[in-house]
Design a protein around this motif. Sequence first.
Motif, mmCIF file in Angstrom:
data_model
loop_
_atom_site.group_PDB
_atom_site.id
_atom_site.type_symbol
_atom_site.label_atom_id
_atom_site.label_comp_id
_atom_site.label_asym_id
_atom_site.label_seq_id
_atom_site.Cartn_x
_atom_site.Cartn_y
_atom_site.Cartn_z
ATOM 1 N N LEU A 1 -0.663 -5.661 7.489
ATOM 2 C CA LEU A 1 0.568 -4.959 7.107
ATOM 3 C C LEU A 1 1.607 -4.997 8.233
ATOM 4 O O LEU A 1 2.808 -5.082 7.982
ATOM 5 C CB LEU A 1 0.258 -3.514 6.708
ATOM 6 C CG LEU A 1 -0.498 -3.359 5.383
ATOM 7 C CD1 LEU A 1 -0.782 -1.888 5.094
ATOM 8 C CD2 LEU A 1 0.285 -3.974 4.215
ATOM 9 N N ALA A 2 1.118 -4.946 9.481
ATOM 10 C CA ALA A 2 2.059 -4.989 10.607
ATOM 11 C C ALA A 2 2.874 -6.279 10.563
ATOM 12 O O ALA A 2 4.083 -6.278 10.832
ATOM 13 C CB ALA A 2 1.296 -4.884 11.928
ATOM 14 N N VAL A 3 2.224 -7.382 10.179
ATOM 15 C CA VAL A 3 2.927 -8.672 10.091
ATOM 16 C C VAL A 3 3.801 -8.710 8.832
ATOM 17 O O VAL A 3 4.998 -8.989 8.892
ATOM 18 C CB VAL A 3 1.910 -9.844 10.085
ATOM 19 C CG1 VAL A 3 2.614 -11.168 9.848
ATOM 20 C CG2 VAL A 3 1.138 -9.867 11.399
ATOM 21 N N LEU B 1 0.270 3.228 12.565
ATOM 22 C CA LEU B 1 -1.125 2.959 12.198
ATOM 23 C C LEU B 1 -2.109 4.001 12.718
ATOM 24 O O LEU B 1 -2.006 4.459 13.861
ATOM 25 C CB LEU B 1 -1.541 1.594 12.771
ATOM 26 C CG LEU B 1 -0.659 0.394 12.421
ATOM 27 C CD1 LEU B 1 -1.136 -0.846 13.145
ATOM 28 C CD2 LEU B 1 -0.620 0.175 10.907
ATOM 29 N N GLU B 2 -3.057 4.328 11.835
ATOM 30 C CA GLU B 2 -4.254 5.085 12.227
ATOM 31 C C GLU B 2 -5.392 4.198 11.757
ATOM 32 O O GLU B 2 -5.786 4.271 10.592
ATOM 33 C CB GLU B 2 -4.336 6.414 11.479
ATOM 34 C CG GLU B 2 -3.208 7.372 11.780
ATOM 35 C CD GLU B 2 -3.664 8.585 12.577
ATOM 36 O OE1 GLU B 2 -4.584 8.431 13.422
ATOM 37 O OE2 GLU B 2 -3.111 9.653 12.370
ATOM 38 N N ASP B 3 -5.889 3.315 12.607
ATOM 39 C CA ASP B 3 -6.864 2.346 12.107
ATOM 40 C C ASP B 3 -8.276 2.645 12.593
ATOM 41 O O ASP B 3 -8.604 3.794 12.873
ATOM 42 C CB ASP B 3 -6.401 0.912 12.377
ATOM 43 C CG ASP B 3 -6.205 0.612 13.842
ATOM 44 O OD1 ASP B 3 -6.102 1.555 14.628
ATOM 45 O OD2 ASP B 3 -6.146 -0.573 14.206
ATOM 46 N N ALA B 4 -9.102 1.599 12.687
ATOM 47 C CA ALA B 4 -10.539 1.799 12.890
ATOM 48 C C ALA B 4 -10.843 2.587 14.157
ATOM 49 O O ALA B 4 -10.069 2.601 15.115
ATOM 50 C CB ALA B 4 -11.221 0.441 12.956
ATOM 51 N N THR C 1 6.047 2.520 6.906
ATOM 52 C CA THR C 1 4.790 2.700 6.175
ATOM 53 C C THR C 1 3.748 3.258 7.129
ATOM 54 O O THR C 1 3.524 2.717 8.211
ATOM 55 C CB THR C 1 4.302 1.345 5.600
ATOM 56 O OG1 THR C 1 5.244 0.909 4.624
ATOM 57 C CG2 THR C 1 2.935 1.479 4.945
ATOM 58 N N LEU C 2 3.140 4.358 6.705
ATOM 59 C CA LEU C 2 2.034 4.925 7.489
ATOM 60 C C LEU C 2 0.763 4.427 6.849
ATOM 61 O O LEU C 2 0.514 4.699 5.672
ATOM 62 C CB LEU C 2 2.133 6.450 7.451
ATOM 63 C CG LEU C 2 1.082 7.320 8.139
ATOM 64 C CD1 LEU C 2 -0.172 7.557 7.344
ATOM 65 C CD2 LEU C 2 0.724 6.842 9.540
ATOM 66 N N PHE C 3 -0.037 3.692 7.613
ATOM 67 C CA PHE C 3 -1.291 3.176 7.090
ATOM 68 C C PHE C 3 -2.469 3.821 7.804
ATOM 69 O O PHE C 3 -2.535 3.814 9.032
ATOM 70 C CB PHE C 3 -1.352 1.652 7.266
ATOM 71 C CG PHE C 3 -2.687 1.100 6.863
ATOM 72 C CD1 PHE C 3 -2.984 0.883 5.524
ATOM 73 C CD2 PHE C 3 -3.673 0.835 7.808
ATOM 74 C CE1 PHE C 3 -4.238 0.412 5.137
ATOM 75 C CE2 PHE C 3 -4.929 0.363 7.434
ATOM 76 C CZ PHE C 3 -5.209 0.145 6.086
ATOM 77 N N THR C 4 -3.401 4.358 7.041
ATOM 78 C CA THR C 4 -4.667 4.843 7.604
ATOM 79 C C THR C 4 -5.780 4.053 6.945
ATOM 80 O O THR C 4 -5.916 4.078 5.718
ATOM 81 C CB THR C 4 -4.859 6.352 7.329
ATOM 82 O OG1 THR C 4 -3.686 7.043 7.727
ATOM 83 C CG2 THR C 4 -6.036 6.901 8.108
ATOM 84 N N LYS D 1 1.991 -5.960 -2.572
ATOM 85 C CA LYS D 1 3.125 -6.559 -3.282
ATOM 86 C C LYS D 1 4.257 -5.523 -3.423
ATOM 87 O O LYS D 1 5.426 -5.830 -3.190
ATOM 88 C CB LYS D 1 2.638 -7.018 -4.668
ATOM 89 C CG LYS D 1 3.603 -7.852 -5.462
ATOM 90 C CD LYS D 1 2.844 -8.624 -6.551
ATOM 91 C CE LYS D 1 3.776 -9.524 -7.332
ATOM 92 N NZ LYS D 1 4.563 -8.808 -8.332
ATOM 93 N N LEU D 2 3.856 -4.317 -3.774
ATOM 94 C CA LEU D 2 4.861 -3.260 -3.933
ATOM 95 C C LEU D 2 5.622 -3.022 -2.626
ATOM 96 O O LEU D 2 6.845 -2.859 -2.602
ATOM 97 C CB LEU D 2 4.183 -1.968 -4.396
ATOM 98 C CG LEU D 2 5.144 -0.820 -4.660
ATOM 99 C CD1 LEU D 2 4.830 -0.153 -5.982
ATOM 100 C CD2 LEU D 2 5.116 0.213 -3.559
ATOM 101 N N LEU D 3 4.884 -3.044 -1.511
ATOM 102 C CA LEU D 3 5.529 -2.811 -0.217
ATOM 103 C C LEU D 3 6.520 -3.929 0.093
ATOM 104 O O LEU D 3 7.631 -3.680 0.578
ATOM 105 C CB LEU D 3 4.479 -2.747 0.898
ATOM 106 C CG LEU D 3 3.527 -1.551 0.868
ATOM 107 C CD1 LEU D 3 2.447 -1.689 1.929
ATOM 108 C CD2 LEU D 3 4.283 -0.243 1.078
ATOM 109 N N LEU D 4 6.110 -5.173 -0.199
ATOM 110 C CA LEU D 4 6.997 -6.299 0.101
ATOM 111 C C LEU D 4 8.265 -6.237 -0.751
ATOM 112 O O LEU D 4 9.362 -6.530 -0.281
ATOM 113 C CB LEU D 4 6.260 -7.629 -0.135
ATOM 114 C CG LEU D 4 5.172 -7.939 0.899
ATOM 115 C CD1 LEU D 4 4.390 -9.185 0.521
ATOM 116 C CD2 LEU D 4 5.774 -8.106 2.296
ATOM 117 N N GLU D 5 8.112 -5.811 -2.009
ATOM 118 C CA GLU D 5 9.291 -5.750 -2.890
ATOM 119 C C GLU D 5 10.110 -4.483 -2.672
ATOM 120 O O GLU D 5 11.331 -4.503 -2.678
ATOM 121 C CB GLU D 5 8.855 -5.847 -4.354
ATOM 122 C CG GLU D 5 8.371 -7.250 -4.691
ATOM 123 C CD GLU D 5 7.868 -7.367 -6.125
ATOM 124 O OE1 GLU D 5 8.164 -6.486 -6.951
ATOM 125 O OE2 GLU D 5 7.162 -8.362 -6.407
#
Length: 460
Positions: free
Chosen positions: A195-197, A205-208, A183-186, A173-177
């Motif tokens: 989050l990409a959408v 992204l640093e994902d699975a 945004t760097l997401f790990t 929610k914070l990101l949307l507002e």
Amino acid sequence: MPYIVHIGDCCPNGMLLWIYLMFGEISAKAAHMLSLPKVLDFFTRLIQRVSPKSYQQAFGEVYVTQKFLENFCGDQVRFLARSFAVPGNHLGQQSHGFRWPYGPVAIITPFNFPLEIPVLQLMGALYMGNKPVLKVDSKVSIVMEQMLRLLHTCGLPLEDVDFINSDGKTMNKLLLEGNPRMTLFTGSSRVAEKLAVDLKGRVKLEDAGFDWKILGPDVHQEDYVAWVCDQDAYACSGQKCSAQSLLFMHENWSKTSLLSKLKDLAERRKLADLTIGPVLTVTTDSMLEHVNKLLEIPGSKLLFGGSPLENHSIPPIYGAIKPTAVYVPLEEIMKDKNFELVTKEIFGPFQVITDYQNSQLAVVLDALERMHNHLTAAVVSNDPLFLQEVIGKSVNGTTYAGLRARTTGAPQNHWFGPAGDARGAGIGTPEAIKLVWSCHREIIYDFGPVPKNWEVPPST
Ligand SMILES: NC(=O)c1ccc[n+]([C@@H]2O[C@H](COP(=O)([O-])OP(=O)(O)OC[C@H]3O[C@@H](n4cnc5c(N)ncnc54)[C@H](O)[C@@H]3O)[C@@H](O)[C@H]2O)c1
């Protein structure tokens, strides 16, 4: 609600100069503090309290963080923002390429490296002139809370970083507002894709990780290779995004005692020193259910483990199983109905092992191509032609090659991150910091003079 300042809007590069000097100094002081045995031990034990791993594994995390900070002392932060100039077409014209901050940015990090991932990404964001809001998994965020206090003591201005403790939904929610520019997401691929959408692609992204290791045809140093396999699959109870999830063994290795050595090494791990321990995000039942599903595949067999840890008080919301390996035949892995199941990331002490014949290398390469995550990989061989064949036909962002190849234990001195995805991020090195935390800006200076005999030309 953190206050996000759009510094990228208002700060020309010159105004950021003092930031570079300041962060060189903060890094030097923080590196020194983290090197003090008392402080090093404090953070090592604090990590152990929230993210169960052995002292040595937690110590490694603090050590890498300390070395990273040493790397960016003095003028090294300034050098990250090095620009270049190209002469133009006439007198007074030249183009300058700058690394430019995004301004307001966000960093989201997982539970398994409570210090290393947030510090390396946070400092990278700051070094490049951004204003970050940081959210660490709330199960482990006390480690970063203490680290921020250390950074404040070392001169980090209080207003430079916003730190939030929340669940994922609140952060979403914070990101949307707040609408950060980047945004760097790990973390897991599930959240990464959401989050990409939600953030319209403004993510890195640093994902699975579903990470593979191939043992090539040349067999040497059996004890060493078995030990690295054990560390890669089971250290931190397999809760590393770089953990070895699938081992392809050349038939020459199948004839050795590698598997029995690996079994012995896995079985000496014990809860008492956390060389095996609680799994924070997968329950015992779901890990054993996965094992059982794999065992239904024809030709598959349990190599070792496959049962719960005993004599412990780990609550059932967590997982607790013995280090486990299941053999699945290569031909079965490749069947459409099995492939997804076999290549599912289990974030715990678990791996699949298979073997291949010389003539089946193309099948192995096809399996690598079909996987979704291209994070880490290892090709264990000193045969240059074999290495060339595998490296040339695969894409993993951090690939170790040679007899001592591993999948885990990335230090601060080389790039760590996925490849083959335009959104892929990196961590640790100057290249990673520049790629993730700055964008390119070109300023074309064109001062003149306009030639004396210049006349208005015909319209074009
Ligand atoms: N590629 C890498 O460098 C790397 C490193 C470590 C871990 N991982 C991966 O992370 C996963 C394990 O970590 P996890 O279980 O903590 O992952 P996770 O995706 O559940 O959580 C990661 C972080 O995202 C937050 N989050 C969850 N939902 C969110 C949302 N909707 N909006 C914003 N934030 C949200 C969580 O609170 C946490 O801080 C594994 O898949 C592992 O491979 C990857």
